[in-house]
Design a protein around this motif. Structure first.
Motif, PDB file in Angstrom:
ATOM      1  N   HIS A   1       0.833  -1.211   0.000  1.00 37.05           N
ATOM      2  CA  HIS A   1       0.000   0.000   0.000  1.00 37.05           C
ATOM      3  C   HIS A   1       0.863   1.255   0.000  1.00 37.05           C
TER       4      HIS A   1
ATOM      5  N   GLU B   1       1.616   4.173  -2.846  1.00 38.82           N
ATOM      6  CA  GLU B   1       1.311   5.589  -2.598  1.00 38.82           C
ATOM      7  C   GLU B   1       2.481   6.474  -3.015  1.00 38.82           C
TER       8      GLU B   1
ATOM      9  N   HIS C   1      -4.642   7.491  -1.550  1.00 44.46           N
ATOM     10  CA  HIS C   1      -4.998   6.391  -0.649  1.00 44.46           C
ATOM     11  C   HIS C   1      -5.967   5.393  -1.281  1.00 44.46           C
TER      12      HIS C   1
ATOM     13  N   HIS D   1       2.286  10.185   3.517  1.00 48.82           N
ATOM     14  CA  HIS D   1       1.607  10.683   4.720  1.00 48.82           C
ATOM     15  C   HIS D   1       2.497  10.563   5.943  1.00 48.82           C
TER      16      HIS D   1
HETATM   17 MN   LIG Z   1      -3.114   5.059   2.576  1.00 44.80          MN
END
Ligand SMILES: [Mn+2]
Ligand SMILES: [Mn+2]
Ligand SMILES: [Mn+2]
Ligand SMILES: [Mn+2]
Lengths: 217, 217
Positions: free
Chosen positions: A78, A82, A97, A127
DNA sequence: ATATAAAATTAGTCTTAACTAATTTTATAA
DNA sequence: TTATAAAATTAGTTAAGACTAATTTTATAT
């Protein structure tokens, strides 16, 4: 290997285990996945049978070593995707996301490692969340929030806890991103609002909730 | 928008419509997706209701304009991801198809176009198949095979019809890739085997089937 | 300790997308 | 033209993963 649903449950349980010490209950999982507790109970049974989790009414749900390893690998994918979406395809940090939620399920033995290499082995995602290593080791995430600081402290924005579009877009409007310098000037006693200065510019007041969702360094 | 299955059916019907003029029957679709004709009949009903295809017992299955447009976009995504996997992540051309089968289903309005730009707007995928443009236009695919050539003709390998690992690995062993120069030296009358010279090197004999799966320029 | 509320669980339903087996329709060959 | 084979379709089943409604268990407050 795993179905889409199984992976989403594993990831959800992992996230819940990371973000606090509360017992991981069927209701908590249901909330985090926005589905029904009855559905969660079914899946708990399935994942227990597959020895990916253990469930004890007293202790709640816990990942087994195997479940943990695989949950971490999903999170790794993930966060790598990103980085790819932001750095290579030019998406903004509030758009990535949801796409990564789909990309993380692509199963190929070497894909994550190749992507990692291609991206230059990034340490953090856009993030500020740490990217698990190929060996499953997870760098320690940031844990001190803006709301935890003493008055007068200077800090660097290291990560955001909330990755919702609305929060990220608000940050963008305030000119706050990873790396932004913030000084905490005052805490309003009434409602714990925070008066801050962003990159030494004019003062801004933000809510307690806001402060609790910014992790600092 | 569409389910995974719906997308796979659309793509399969599109591919069948491209690779010959035969009537597209439930059995043909079933074979191409390796599932049961009875299942195909169910899905034909579903896609017909959604106005993505038309089915006439005499004429077989045809994509509607909407179905065609969306099928082409899926193929576009597939081929762009194949370029990415080969050029950016260093996969070999026999490894990319299966991964692209998953990546092609990632649905985000701007993803394909961003990827296209990132890759420098490639015209062909690593197997020589043309990449549909953002506007839905599909460049004309190559159509002349090695087996179609006259004795003595020199040609450039432009694309492969068969993208199976076994075929691609065989090509690799023979040192044949997109761009390789091949001269057709002889056709064996007995079984239509072809004697060829690869990049002006020593002679090799290949089967008729082999020759029919190489598209040349 | 008991009433009440919340959480967990069970039972049963639904949808999607597959399957097998049986039947009907269509094509092909004698 | 009729028998046979192939293809298409129907009917019924299954599995995953969601749901609602009802029930049971556990926690909380008086
Ligand atoms: Mn995410
Ligand atoms: Mn992130
Ligand atoms: Mn392919
Ligand atoms: Mn290809």
């Amino acid at each position: 290997m795993y179905t889409l649903s199984e992976e989403n449950y594993l990831k959800s349980i992992y996230r819940l285990s990371q973000q606090s010490n509360f017992k991981i209950t069927p209701t908590a999982i249901a909330e985090s996945l926005k589905n029904n507790p009855a559905s969660v109970v079914d899946m708990i049974r399935k994942l227990t049978d597959k020895q990916l989790i253990e469930y004890d009414k007293k202790k709640g749900v816990k990942l087994t070593p195997v479940g943990l390893k695989d949950a971490v690998l999903i999170v790794r994918r993930h966060r790598l995707w990103e980085v790819f979406l932001l750095e290579k395809l030019g998406y903004h940090w509030d758009e990535i996301h949801d796409i990564a939620e789909e990309l993380e399920h692509i199963s190929d033995a070497t894909l994550a490692d190749r992507l990692d290499k291609f991206l230059g082995f990034p340490e953090y995602d856009p993030h500020g969340d740490p990217i698990p290593k190929a060996n499953g080791k997870v760098p320690k995430p940031y844990s001190v929030t803006l709301a935890d600081l003493k008055i007068g402290t200077n800090c660097r924005v290291a990560a955001v806890k909330d990755t919702s579009s609305s929060f990220l877009q608000y940050l963008q409007k305030l000119d706050i991103g990873i790396g932004t310098n913030i000084k905490l000037l005052e805490k309003i006693t009434y409602d714990n609002s925070l008066v801050i200065s962003i990159n030494d510019k004019e003062n801004t007041t933000v809510s307690q909730k806001f402060g609790e969702n910014i992790l600092v360094d």
